[in-house]
Scaffold this motif. Structure first.
Motif, mmCIF file in Angstrom:
data_model
loop_
_atom_site.group_PDB
_atom_site.id
_atom_site.type_symbol
_atom_site.label_atom_id
_atom_site.label_comp_id
_atom_site.label_asym_id
_atom_site.label_seq_id
_atom_site.Cartn_x
_atom_site.Cartn_y
_atom_site.Cartn_z
ATOM 1 N N PRO A 1 0.799 -1.234 0.000
ATOM 2 C CA PRO A 1 0.000 0.000 0.000
ATOM 3 C C PRO A 1 0.831 1.282 0.000
ATOM 4 O O PRO A 1 0.332 2.332 -0.416
ATOM 5 N N ASP A 2 2.083 1.216 0.460
ATOM 6 C CA ASP A 2 2.933 2.410 0.423
ATOM 7 C C ASP A 2 3.687 2.536 -0.905
ATOM 8 O O ASP A 2 4.482 3.457 -1.086
ATOM 9 N N GLY A 3 3.456 1.606 -1.833
ATOM 10 C CA GLY A 3 4.057 1.682 -3.151
ATOM 11 C C GLY A 3 5.297 0.836 -3.344
ATOM 12 O O GLY A 3 5.799 0.743 -4.473
ATOM 13 N N LYS A 4 5.804 0.224 -2.300
ATOM 14 C CA LYS A 4 7.016 -0.588 -2.451
ATOM 15 C C LYS A 4 6.740 -1.826 -3.314
ATOM 16 O O LYS A 4 5.688 -2.454 -3.213
ATOM 17 N N LEU A 5 7.716 -2.142 -4.163
ATOM 18 C CA LEU A 5 7.637 -3.306 -5.036
ATOM 19 C C LEU A 5 8.259 -4.499 -4.335
ATOM 20 O O LEU A 5 9.386 -4.417 -3.831
ATOM 21 N N CYS A 6 7.545 -5.614 -4.308
ATOM 22 C CA CYS A 6 8.081 -6.849 -3.738
ATOM 23 C C CYS A 6 8.557 -7.733 -4.881
ATOM 24 O O CYS A 6 7.742 -8.263 -5.644
ATOM 25 N N LEU A 7 9.873 -7.876 -4.992
ATOM 26 C CA LEU A 7 10.494 -8.586 -6.104
ATOM 27 C C LEU A 7 11.256 -9.791 -5.577
ATOM 28 O O LEU A 7 12.116 -9.663 -4.702
ATOM 29 N N GLU A 8 10.924 -10.967 -6.096
ATOM 30 C CA GLU A 8 11.619 -12.184 -5.674
ATOM 31 C C GLU A 8 12.904 -12.358 -6.484
ATOM 32 O O GLU A 8 12.881 -12.349 -7.712
ATOM 33 N N LYS A 9 13.994 -12.524 -5.766
ATOM 34 C CA LYS A 9 15.301 -12.766 -6.396
ATOM 35 C C LYS A 9 16.001 -13.889 -5.637
ATOM 36 O O LYS A 9 16.227 -13.780 -4.431
ATOM 37 N N ASP A 10 16.309 -14.962 -6.339
ATOM 38 C CA ASP A 10 17.021 -16.095 -5.741
ATOM 39 C C ASP A 10 16.338 -16.593 -4.472
ATOM 40 O O ASP A 10 16.990 -16.921 -3.465
ATOM 41 N N GLY A 11 15.013 -16.634 -4.498
ATOM 42 C CA GLY A 11 14.260 -17.148 -3.357
ATOM 43 C C GLY A 11 14.035 -16.152 -2.240
ATOM 44 O O GLY A 11 13.361 -16.478 -1.255
ATOM 45 N N ASN A 12 14.570 -14.940 -2.357
ATOM 46 C CA ASN A 12 14.385 -13.897 -1.353
ATOM 47 C C ASN A 12 13.500 -12.785 -1.914
ATOM 48 O O ASN A 12 13.503 -12.516 -3.116
ATOM 49 N N ILE A 13 12.749 -12.117 -1.026
ATOM 50 C CA ILE A 13 11.885 -11.017 -1.429
ATOM 51 C C ILE A 13 12.565 -9.691 -1.102
ATOM 52 O O ILE A 13 12.893 -9.411 0.053
ATOM 53 N N LEU A 14 12.789 -8.889 -2.142
ATOM 54 C CA LEU A 14 13.315 -7.538 -1.971
ATOM 55 C C LEU A 14 12.149 -6.562 -1.955
ATOM 56 O O LEU A 14 11.257 -6.633 -2.804
#
Length: 247
Positions: free
Chosen positions: A221-234
């Motif tokens: 809701p604050d606009g942050k993108l949740c991106l999965e990389k190598d099994g981790n969420i950035l």
């Protein structure tokens, strides 16, 4: 009403700059829109310049008083603008229209439009959102340094009246602005994610000079993108990640 009054300007440096000057006079009503036939120094995200030949494209800014939103919900305005812009463009370009996080409008893997919202704050009061929207409408060729642009003319093979389309864009935006009440936050965010380019699909990204494959899993809701990389969420903020598209 969004887009009323609607002013057509022959030439300005930037519709956002012009709108800001008008808002600072204290005489502007919420929903006022300015459309420019030409911008000599159009503004894009993070200081980039938006280039547009005279009379060919949409260069539009709307002054909004976001009284329906607390300052903590700034991203929801961005969501509503992106959805309204996507609604408008998809009417003519079809269902291959999408939103690239955070608020670019894409057709397939190519950029058709961009949004720049500049906020006017007085202490903790969110007085105005200067909402600039640019769309490639009739442009047939683009500078070589732009990686992946596309225009409505290139998609449809037709030429269009940009000012008429800009007025229609205001109508689409108005419908989305009317949803900006707490009961509709989740609905708006769900609609936004349903149109997000690469949602739950792998793609290439660049961060801190490294190119890697990742998958978008969510937008908060604050606009942050949740991106999965190598099994981790950035969790990434605006400007922290670059999308890599094929040439």
């Amino acid at each position: 009403m969004t887009g009323q009054p609607f002013y057509i300007l022959n030439s300005v440096d930037s519709t956002n700059n012009y709108a800001m000057e008008q808002v600072n006079t204290g005489l502007v009503t919420s929903g006022t829109a300015w459309f420019a036939m030409e911008q000599t120094a159009g503004k894009g995200q993070r200081g980039k310049q938006w280039s547009s030949p005279k009379g060919e494209n949409i260069a539009l800014t709307i002054a909004l008083e976001p009284t329906m939103l607390p300052l903590s919900r700034q991203f929801m305005l961005s969501v509503a603008v992106a959805l309204g812009a996507s609604d408008f463009f998809s009417k003519y370009a079809g269902d291959e229209t999408g939103i690239k996080w955070s608020n670019d409008i894409y057709w397939r893997d190519r950029k058709a439009g961009g949004i720049l919202i500049e906020n006017v704050l007085r202490g903790n009061t969110w007085q105005y959102a200067i909402t600039g929207i640019g769309f490639n409408i009739n442009q047939a060729s683009f500078p070589s340094h732009l990686p992946n642009p596309v225009s409505l003319r290139q998609i449809t093979g037709k030429t269009w009246d940009s000012a008429t389309l800009a007025k229609e864009l205001c109508q689409f935006l108005h419908l989305r602005f009317e949803q900006l009440y707490p009961a509709h936050y989740n609905d708006l965010l769900d609609a936004y994610k349903s149109r997000l380019v690469r949602m739950n699909k792998p793609g290439l990204y660049r961060k801190d000079g490294e190119i890697f494959e990742g998958t978008i899993k969510d937008v908060l809701p604050d606009g942050k993108l949740c991106l999965e990389k190598d099994g981790n969420i950035l969790q990434l903020g605006f400007g922290e990640i670059e999308f890599i598209f094929p040439k």
